[in-house]
Motif scaffolding. Sequence first.
Motif, PDB file in Angstrom:
ATOM      1  N   TYR A  20      38.047 -44.686   3.725  1.00 27.17           N
ATOM      2  CA  TYR A  20      37.997 -44.408   5.163  1.00 27.17           C
ATOM      3  C   TYR A  20      39.291 -43.726   5.619  1.00 27.17           C
ATOM      4  O   TYR A  20      39.260 -42.717   6.330  1.00 27.17           O
ATOM      5  CB  TYR A  20      37.782 -45.713   5.916  1.00 27.17           C
ATOM      6  N   SER A  21      40.432 -44.260   5.186  1.00 31.41           N
ATOM      7  CA  SER A  21      41.720 -43.699   5.590  1.00 31.41           C
ATOM      8  C   SER A  21      41.902 -42.294   5.035  1.00 31.41           C
ATOM      9  O   SER A  21      42.395 -41.391   5.727  1.00 31.41           O
ATOM     10  CB  SER A  21      42.858 -44.606   5.107  1.00 31.41           C
ATOM     11  N   TYR A  22      41.501 -42.116   3.776  1.00 30.09           N
ATOM     12  CA  TYR A  22      41.654 -40.803   3.143  1.00 30.09           C
ATOM     13  C   TYR A  22      40.762 -39.769   3.827  1.00 30.09           C
ATOM     14  O   TYR A  22      41.182 -38.642   4.075  1.00 30.09           O
ATOM     15  CB  TYR A  22      41.310 -40.895   1.658  1.00 30.09           C
ATOM     16  N   ASN A  23      39.542 -40.147   4.140  1.00 32.77           N
ATOM     17  CA  ASN A  23      38.627 -39.217   4.804  1.00 32.77           C
ATOM     18  C   ASN A  23      39.108 -38.871   6.208  1.00 32.77           C
ATOM     19  O   ASN A  23      38.880 -37.766   6.707  1.00 32.77           O
ATOM     20  CB  ASN A  23      37.223 -39.812   4.878  1.00 32.77           C
ATOM     21  N   LEU A  72      40.764 -48.523  -8.251  1.00 33.79           N
ATOM     22  CA  LEU A  72      41.440 -47.293  -8.660  1.00 33.79           C
ATOM     23  C   LEU A  72      40.516 -46.407  -9.489  1.00 33.79           C
ATOM     24  O   LEU A  72      40.543 -45.172  -9.361  1.00 33.79           O
ATOM     25  CB  LEU A  72      42.702 -47.630  -9.450  1.00 33.79           C
ATOM     26  N   GLU A  73      39.706 -47.029 -10.337  1.00 33.15           N
ATOM     27  CA  GLU A  73      38.746 -46.270 -11.148  1.00 33.15           C
ATOM     28  C   GLU A  73      37.735 -45.545 -10.263  1.00 33.15           C
ATOM     29  O   GLU A  73      37.425 -44.368 -10.490  1.00 33.15           O
ATOM     30  CB  GLU A  73      38.022 -47.208 -12.113  1.00 33.15           C
ATOM     31  N   GLN A  74      37.208 -46.259  -9.274  1.00 27.57           N
ATOM     32  CA  GLN A  74      36.214 -45.653  -8.388  1.00 27.57           C
ATOM     33  C   GLN A  74      36.830 -44.543  -7.541  1.00 27.57           C
ATOM     34  O   GLN A  74      36.199 -43.508  -7.309  1.00 27.57           O
ATOM     35  CB  GLN A  74      35.592 -46.726  -7.498  1.00 27.57           C
ATOM     36  N   LEU A  75      38.068 -44.747  -7.097  1.00 27.09           N
ATOM     37  CA  LEU A  75      38.746 -43.697  -6.342  1.00 27.09           C
ATOM     38  C   LEU A  75      38.937 -42.456  -7.212  1.00 27.09           C
ATOM     39  O   LEU A  75      38.699 -41.324  -6.776  1.00 27.09           O
ATOM     40  CB  LEU A  75      40.105 -44.196  -5.848  1.00 27.09           C
TER      41      LEU A  75
END
Length: 223
Positions: A20-23, A72-75
Amino acid sequence: MWEEELNMGDPEVLLNFIQYSYNLYGGEHIALILWDHGSGFIGASRDFIINNIAYDDTDGDSLDEAEIKSVLEQLSSNGIHVDLLAMDACLMGMTEVAYEFYGYIDVFVASEEIVPGDGFEYNYWLDDLVSNPDMTASELGEVLVEAYQERYGDYYDVCLSAIDVSVLGGDLAEAINLFSSYARDNMEDLVDDLEDAKNAAGSFYYIDYKDLVDLMYKVKYYV
């Protein structure tokens, strides 16, 4: 966005927050700081070791390193790279914790010791980041460590490390594995000397929490 009470120990909550923050804000670099109590090896059993952080006061849940790694993997699979992971919590500065994130982050910041109650005081280092937003993860890790020393060094026995995670997958991991395998295979002959080495090595808040470098020096001396 979220109206219900959230479980801070749920990795899905962490994943959703980062995405959410990254988007919303984007950014070329990401520093993820996890705050709250950290336990290191506390609660370990004979069969598994759990290093937990971010205990939820309502649910009693917490994040362990495997759950953080899964986030972290999913990101990473979604093209989002976390440059720096810092743990604003006690006792999380352990080699095996940092190694869990090998390949997913560049720099790991954590303490082997108890962190004072105020934790990372952000006003001590955010101005540096604002004035130099292009700093690398290594440079930010150094700033975090220096700010921590500036804030607490005159009042507490504190330690904080910024670790280049890339070194963990090479010689260091191999050396620890070789030492551990040899010690386990020869424990009957070595147990007394290893016990002496362990007792002589410097401890942190808990007597079984040893500094790896000092422990290896003591092993070299006693064994």
